[in-house]
Design an enzyme around this catalytic site. Sequence first.
Site, PDB file in Angstrom:
ATOM      1  N   GLY A  30     -65.366  52.660  21.129  1.00 18.59           N
ATOM      2  CA  GLY A  30     -63.997  52.879  21.590  1.00 18.59           C
ATOM      3  C   GLY A  30     -63.055  51.744  21.259  1.00 18.59           C
ATOM      4  N   CYS A  31     -63.525  50.761  20.489  1.00 16.06           N
ATOM      5  CA  CYS A  31     -62.636  49.680  20.086  1.00 16.06           C
ATOM      6  C   CYS A  31     -62.228  49.913  18.628  1.00 16.06           C
ATOM      7  CB  CYS A  31     -63.338  48.335  20.184  1.00 16.06           C
ATOM      8  SG  CYS A  31     -63.950  47.986  21.834  1.00 16.06           S
ATOM      9  N   GLN A  32     -60.993  49.534  18.299  1.00 15.40           N
ATOM     10  CA  GLN A  32     -60.552  49.675  16.904  1.00 15.40           C
ATOM     11  C   GLN A  32     -61.303  48.714  16.002  1.00 15.40           C
ATOM     12  OE1 GLN A  32     -56.776  49.503  15.099  1.00 15.40           O
ATOM     13  NE2 GLN A  32     -55.906  51.117  16.355  1.00 15.40           N
TER      14      GLN A  32
END
Lengths: 404, 141
Positions: B50-52
């Site tokens: 869920g992190c870029q």
Amino acid sequence: MKDFELIRKDFPILEAKVNGHHLIYLDNAATSQTPNCVIDSISDYYKNLNSNIHRGVHFLSQKATEKYENTRKKFKDHLNANSTKEIIFTSGTTHSINLIANGFINSLKPGDEIIVSQLEHHSNIVPWQMLSEKTGAKMKVIPMNNLGELDIKIYEKLLSNKTKVVFVNHVSNALGTVNPIKKIIEKAHRYDAKVLIDGAQAVPHFHVDVTELDVDFYVCSAHKFCGPTGVGILYGKQRILEELPPYQGGGEMIDEVTFEKTTYADLPNKFEPGTPNIAGVIASGVALDYINDIGLDNIKKYEDKLLAYATKKLKEINGVKIYGESENKTSVISFNIGDIHPYDIGSVIDNMGVAVRTGHHCAQPIMDYFKIPGTIRISFCFYNNFEEIDILIDSLKKAVRMLS
Amino acid sequence: MEIIEIQNEIVDEFNMFDSWMEKYEYLIDLGKNIPKISNENKTDDNIIKGCQSKVWLHATEDNGKVNFFADSDAIITKGIISLLIRTFSGQKPQDIIESNLDFIDKIGLRQHLSPNRANGLNNMIKKIKFYAIGFNKKINE
């Protein structure tokens, strides 16, 4: 010709301040901003016209129906379709692609093949992948080269009598490459394969003629050309749309309904069940008039200048690597600076009021090709100007100083 | 120091800066000194979804206290995790589980994260708490 500096005044959001700075909006490939005439059209609809279309005998319903159908005619003329029956309003490009992919669910079988390109947005990959899983049809991929261009020679080799559908974007959202779709369509038709072109990134920037292209399906979204969100335009050849099964059932798409059997309405209603986004569709027509008033040829010329200027300025920054260097591209630049993560640069320049996109741009296969986690993407609209590019470049330089 | 004291310390530090640019510069510095995860622990299992940017987080337990190690390919993200590590490393699992993380809102970090980035931050905190729950169970067995 309209003065491009005056055009800015049509867009109230361009006056906005972000983190104490003037907004520099360079994320137009994600969504374009909305001019006053489009905003007014939506407000006018709810103030003076709001009613359900195609149903009521009363004044308002007839008036709204007239405007809605008149908008269909505008898009028919703009895309040079043969009939308004070939223009379907959807909620957006993704919806349109799903509608068409679903239409092939009964006709595809194991042994059949469908062809996609490596340059696609996930929305033009996943619906077909789902179709491939359901039907057993095999998905093949047209690869791209270092410049971000499709390899047409390999495409020709992928085509065969097994090919049933080819789906390619007109312009890559991540790199801006304009694909040779006329050639792609013509070659697919030799094998009787149908072609869907995702034109979401093309329609805002240059003229598209579906009859000249002889394309089977062409899809785009209003919010990319200054219209509201939630409206998609789907063109399909009448003969093919007539054969396709409906996607969703509901009101307005029927001819007769009994509990034993329902017969479906004619085109275009067959594919427009339920109450559509009436205000949005009408406002999309206003947006179309707005860009036609400026003139797509003028827009293209101006945006090409922005692209050339920004590309030149960017290359002056040490370590800039541009991804997608086709001769034939729209005003999109995807790049990285040295080994700085695109997310870091995006976060820092956001604090300076500069809005860009960072990440994989819903096109992971392209990022995998270049072996990068993502890029910084700037994308122009005709209301952007050279001064904004200078501010962008300054902000990037500051960000690089902070981050290295 | 207790978790709450560390959090207050972080809030005080960030209050010294007038602008977000300065806060970012500070985050970048913090990121450079992060307790680095070893290469062998940079596994897919340790990636936070869920992190870029890519974020790895690993934890060990030593004498009833948890130590965190992390890395990221984005330097601002690294700064953010290093704040989390500073808050939670060396604490008892039970204290980590019961803690309320309020410095993120107090320093105004959350409003500087877009929803998908804030999502990544939530996933980091979740992963930290999961480690604590795991170690807590082990200690009490």
